[in-house]
Design a protein around this motif. Structure first.
Motif, PDB file in Angstrom:
ATOM      1  N   SER A   1      -3.004   6.022  -3.318  1.00  0.00           N
ATOM      2  CA  SER A   1      -2.717   4.591  -3.286  1.00  0.00           C
ATOM      3  C   SER A   1      -1.927   4.149  -4.509  1.00  0.00           C
ATOM      4  O   SER A   1      -1.870   4.852  -5.528  1.00  0.00           O
ATOM      5  CB  SER A   1      -4.019   3.775  -3.203  1.00  0.00           C
ATOM      6  OG  SER A   1      -4.721   3.871  -4.421  1.00  0.00           O
ATOM      7  N   PHE A   2      -1.300   2.975  -4.355  1.00  0.00           N
ATOM      8  CA  PHE A   2      -0.741   2.250  -5.481  1.00  0.00           C
ATOM      9  C   PHE A   2      -1.566   0.975  -5.598  1.00  0.00           C
ATOM     10  O   PHE A   2      -1.926   0.369  -4.589  1.00  0.00           O
ATOM     11  CB  PHE A   2       0.724   1.870  -5.231  1.00  0.00           C
ATOM     12  CG  PHE A   2       1.673   3.028  -5.252  1.00  0.00           C
ATOM     13  CD1 PHE A   2       2.043   3.625  -6.449  1.00  0.00           C
ATOM     14  CD2 PHE A   2       2.199   3.512  -4.074  1.00  0.00           C
ATOM     15  CE1 PHE A   2       2.945   4.697  -6.461  1.00  0.00           C
ATOM     16  CE2 PHE A   2       3.096   4.583  -4.071  1.00  0.00           C
ATOM     17  CZ  PHE A   2       3.471   5.171  -5.278  1.00  0.00           C
ATOM     18  N   GLU A   3      -1.855   0.562  -6.837  1.00  0.00           N
ATOM     19  CA  GLU A   3      -2.633  -0.651  -7.020  1.00  0.00           C
ATOM     20  C   GLU A   3      -2.062  -1.463  -8.169  1.00  0.00           C
ATOM     21  O   GLU A   3      -2.013  -0.946  -9.289  1.00  0.00           O
ATOM     22  CB  GLU A   3      -4.089  -0.272  -7.317  1.00  0.00           C
ATOM     23  CG  GLU A   3      -5.018  -1.450  -7.208  1.00  0.00           C
ATOM     24  CD  GLU A   3      -6.445  -1.113  -7.642  1.00  0.00           C
ATOM     25  OE1 GLU A   3      -6.804   0.064  -7.690  1.00  0.00           O
ATOM     26  OE2 GLU A   3      -7.157  -2.059  -7.952  1.00  0.00           O
ATOM     27  N   PRO A   4      -1.590  -2.695  -7.908  1.00  0.00           N
ATOM     28  CA  PRO A   4      -1.591  -3.396  -6.628  1.00  0.00           C
ATOM     29  C   PRO A   4      -0.533  -2.844  -5.676  1.00  0.00           C
ATOM     30  O   PRO A   4       0.420  -2.201  -6.109  1.00  0.00           O
ATOM     31  CB  PRO A   4      -1.268  -4.838  -7.036  1.00  0.00           C
ATOM     32  CG  PRO A   4      -0.425  -4.706  -8.271  1.00  0.00           C
ATOM     33  CD  PRO A   4      -0.987  -3.502  -8.992  1.00  0.00           C
ATOM     34  N   ASN A   5      -0.694  -3.146  -4.393  1.00  0.00           N
ATOM     35  CA  ASN A   5       0.293  -2.684  -3.408  1.00  0.00           C
ATOM     36  C   ASN A   5       0.828  -3.829  -2.549  1.00  0.00           C
ATOM     37  O   ASN A   5       1.546  -3.594  -1.580  1.00  0.00           O
ATOM     38  CB  ASN A   5      -0.278  -1.566  -2.524  1.00  0.00           C
ATOM     39  CG  ASN A   5      -1.310  -2.058  -1.524  1.00  0.00           C
ATOM     40  OD1 ASN A   5      -1.637  -3.240  -1.480  1.00  0.00           O
ATOM     41  ND2 ASN A   5      -1.819  -1.152  -0.717  1.00  0.00           N
TER      42      ASN A   5
ATOM     43  N   GLY B   1       1.477   8.101   4.561  1.00  0.00           N
ATOM     44  CA  GLY B   1       0.596   7.976   5.723  1.00  0.00           C
ATOM     45  C   GLY B   1      -0.867   7.845   5.320  1.00  0.00           C
ATOM     46  O   GLY B   1      -1.659   7.224   6.023  1.00  0.00           O
ATOM     47  N   PHE B   2      -1.207   8.419   4.177  1.00  0.00           N
ATOM     48  CA  PHE B   2      -2.571   8.313   3.669  1.00  0.00           C
ATOM     49  C   PHE B   2      -2.790   6.994   2.920  1.00  0.00           C
ATOM     50  O   PHE B   2      -3.861   6.762   2.368  1.00  0.00           O
ATOM     51  CB  PHE B   2      -2.899   9.484   2.734  1.00  0.00           C
ATOM     52  CG  PHE B   2      -3.041  10.818   3.413  1.00  0.00           C
ATOM     53  CD1 PHE B   2      -3.460  10.902   4.733  1.00  0.00           C
ATOM     54  CD2 PHE B   2      -2.768  11.990   2.729  1.00  0.00           C
ATOM     55  CE1 PHE B   2      -3.601  12.132   5.359  1.00  0.00           C
ATOM     56  CE2 PHE B   2      -2.916  13.230   3.351  1.00  0.00           C
ATOM     57  CZ  PHE B   2      -3.325  13.310   4.667  1.00  0.00           C
ATOM     58  N   GLY B   3      -1.763   6.185   2.804  1.00  0.00           N
ATOM     59  CA  GLY B   3      -1.929   4.870   2.185  1.00  0.00           C
ATOM     60  C   GLY B   3      -1.183   4.690   0.883  1.00  0.00           C
ATOM     61  O   GLY B   3      -1.315   3.658   0.230  1.00  0.00           O
ATOM     62  N   MET B   4      -0.382   5.683   0.501  1.00  0.00           N
ATOM     63  CA  MET B   4       0.326   5.589  -0.771  1.00  0.00           C
ATOM     64  C   MET B   4       1.638   4.829  -0.580  1.00  0.00           C
ATOM     65  O   MET B   4       2.734   5.401  -0.593  1.00  0.00           O
ATOM     66  CB  MET B   4       0.573   6.996  -1.317  1.00  0.00           C
ATOM     67  CG  MET B   4       0.453   7.009  -2.813  1.00  0.00           C
ATOM     68  SD  MET B   4       0.439   8.596  -3.547  1.00  0.00           S
ATOM     69  CE  MET B   4       0.742   8.022  -5.228  1.00  0.00           C
ATOM     70  N   LYS B   5       1.489   3.518  -0.390  1.00  0.00           N
ATOM     71  CA  LYS B   5       2.659   2.673  -0.118  1.00  0.00           C
ATOM     72  C   LYS B   5       2.294   1.219  -0.369  1.00  0.00           C
ATOM     73  O   LYS B   5       1.115   0.884  -0.524  1.00  0.00           O
ATOM     74  CB  LYS B   5       3.107   2.855   1.329  1.00  0.00           C
ATOM     75  CG  LYS B   5       2.057   2.415   2.318  1.00  0.00           C
ATOM     76  CD  LYS B   5       2.505   2.630   3.742  1.00  0.00           C
ATOM     77  CE  LYS B   5       1.359   2.303   4.693  1.00  0.00           C
ATOM     78  NZ  LYS B   5       1.684   2.562   6.078  1.00  0.00           N
ATOM     79  N   GLY B   6       3.324   0.388  -0.411  1.00  0.00           N
ATOM     80  CA  GLY B   6       3.090  -1.038  -0.611  1.00  0.00           C
ATOM     81  C   GLY B   6       4.385  -1.799  -0.454  1.00  0.00           C
ATOM     82  O   GLY B   6       5.389  -1.242  -0.012  1.00  0.00           O
ATOM     83  N   GLN B   7       4.354  -3.095  -0.812  1.00  0.00           N
ATOM     84  CA  GLN B   7       5.568  -3.882  -0.677  1.00  0.00           C
ATOM     85  C   GLN B   7       5.615  -4.996  -1.711  1.00  0.00           C
ATOM     86  O   GLN B   7       4.589  -5.476  -2.169  1.00  0.00           O
ATOM     87  CB  GLN B   7       5.662  -4.464   0.724  1.00  0.00           C
ATOM     88  CG  GLN B   7       4.904  -5.735   0.958  1.00  0.00           C
ATOM     89  CD  GLN B   7       3.954  -5.601   2.137  1.00  0.00           C
ATOM     90  OE1 GLN B   7       4.054  -4.685   2.940  1.00  0.00           O
ATOM     91  NE2 GLN B   7       3.025  -6.517   2.229  1.00  0.00           N
ATOM     92  N   ILE B   8       6.870  -5.353  -2.026  1.00  0.00           N
ATOM     93  CA  ILE B   8       7.119  -6.534  -2.854  1.00  0.00           C
ATOM     94  C   ILE B   8       7.851  -7.512  -1.953  1.00  0.00           C
ATOM     95  O   ILE B   8       8.942  -7.226  -1.466  1.00  0.00           O
ATOM     96  CB  ILE B   8       7.983  -6.201  -4.087  1.00  0.00           C
ATOM     97  CG1 ILE B   8       7.317  -5.080  -4.910  1.00  0.00           C
ATOM     98  CG2 ILE B   8       8.213  -7.440  -4.934  1.00  0.00           C
ATOM     99  CD1 ILE B   8       8.200  -4.553  -6.050  1.00  0.00           C
TER     100      ILE B   8
END
Ligand SMILES: [Cu+2]
Length: 133
Positions: free
Chosen positions: A48-52, A120-127
């Motif tokens: 993960s990235f935090e925050p995402n 796919g495991f959740g290592m993503k996010g958006q600005i």
């Protein structure tokens, strides 16, 4: 034989639930407007990235200080609203990497780890970039 395959299905369902939990969107973090650079600390881990889930404003430059707290190497790739890659940087284990991204247009900038399966495991996010308020 039948019992064995049922057990296997239960294991797969458990993995799917775990992945879905990891991929869930975190609370929104709003930054700016600052008419300049804004530093934001981000933690990268497996997976993960935090925050995402980040909201920002057009014209600002986001300076991400990404700390990879995991024992594995990761990556940070970010795309502009048209899907063109703006940055693609390695995130070595236990290191902090600075990534500067000028937010020159409104829209959604997606970011993710480009290692196989990690996004796919959740290592993503958006600005999400808005026009000035
Ligand atoms: Cu990764």
């Amino acid at each position: 034989m039948k019992q064995k395959s049922n057990g296997l299905i239960a294991v797969y369902a458990g993995i799917l639930l775990a992945v879905a939990a990891c991929a869930s969107q975190q609370p929104l973090v709003t930054i700016g407007p600052a008419k300049g650079e804004i530093v934001l600390a981000v933690k990268a881990s497996s997976f993960s990235f935090e925050p995402n889930n980040i909201k920002a404003y057009r014209g600002d430059v986001i300076v991400l200080k990404i700390e990879n707290i995991s024992d594995s190497g990761h990556n940070f790739t970010i795309k502009d609203p048209q899907g063109n890659a703006l940055q693609n940087v390695a995130l070595p284990s236990k290191e902090t990497v600075t990534v500067k991204v000028p937010l020159s247009e409104a829209g959604t900038y997606e970011f993710y780890c480009d290692k196989p399966f990690h996004s796919g495991f959740g290592m993503k996010g958006q600005i999400t970039v808005n026009s000035e308020p």
